[in-house]
Design a protein around this motif. Sequence first.
Motif, short mmCIF file in Angstrom:
data_model
loop_
_atom_site.label_atom_id
_atom_site.label_comp_id
_atom_site.label_asym_id
_atom_site.label_seq_id
_atom_site.Cartn_x
_atom_site.Cartn_y
_atom_site.Cartn_z
N GLY A 145 0.79 -1.21 0.00
CA GLY A 145 0.00 0.00 0.00
C GLY A 145 0.83 1.27 0.00
N GLN A 146 0.13 2.39 -0.08
CA GLN A 146 0.76 3.71 0.02
C GLN A 146 1.35 3.86 1.42
OE1 GLN A 146 -2.03 6.92 -0.44
NE2 GLN A 146 -0.46 8.50 -0.57
N ASP B 169 -8.82 1.82 0.77
CA ASP B 169 -7.45 2.35 0.85
C ASP B 169 -6.49 1.22 1.22
OD1 ASP B 169 -7.81 5.62 1.17
OD2 ASP B 169 -9.48 4.50 2.04
N LEU C 171 -2.79 0.72 2.72
CA LEU C 171 -1.79 1.52 3.43
C LEU C 171 -0.72 0.65 4.05
CD1 LEU C 171 -4.09 4.10 5.26
CD2 LEU C 171 -2.61 4.53 3.29
#
Length: 250
Positions: free
Chosen positions: A91-92, A129, A131
């Motif tokens: 993930g980011q 999302d 992450l």
Amino acid sequence: MNFYVMTLFPDMVLNGLRTSITGRAMERGILNIEAINIRDYTLDRHLHVDDAPYGGGAGMVMQPEPIWRAYEALRERIGRKPRVLYMTPQGQVFRQEIARQLSGEEDLVFLCGHYEGVDERVLEMIVTDYLSIGDYVLTGGELPAMVMIDCISRLVPGVLNNQDSAEIESFHDNLLEYPQYTRPETFMGRRVPEVLLSGHHANIDMWRRQQSLRRTAERRPDLLTGANLTAEDRAFLKTCCLDQTEKKSL
């Protein structure tokens, strides 16, 4: 603010977050942190939530059905589709600005994988999302979820006794925080900087700003490219901290 952690290890999550600042915020009703045990939603009589991966390979993969059932039960309970964060090194990378943005949400769900990961189908169905807390692999997503909840919670109004603390600590203006001192004035021959004892608030503010600039240039120069710098900041950096190449970039 409501945090929901979907996990196989609820005690691990709650035992950590019920302490210190987050624990006090929970007691005061500012934060609601729930750990949802994914095993409670399996239909397997032995409470299995994982199986061997299709195509072969080492390890086990978390099955989609228990996760989906846990998510659906939560969605029905709160009456809306929540934002779902999946903890994964793919993930980011989590940063302070992401924490600030997430702190404005009413509900956040953290999905903690384990074993070799989670069946891709349920990720596609519920995750909003992806992450990560860094480029390394952990046993599960519980520790990253706890790190993020701790960080985000500090930005929720009322969690910190002094709200200014959240605004002036490390990464404010994309700079590291200045050094801090307390009693005694002298410790093993080392004195507190005189400016901090002067009572001259303008000089103290200037010293702290310059120390933040100096520390960032020395320890995290990569942050300077995104920092909110004044003309005075740039002049100070050029005189004290940067080599010729870095000076040109300012």
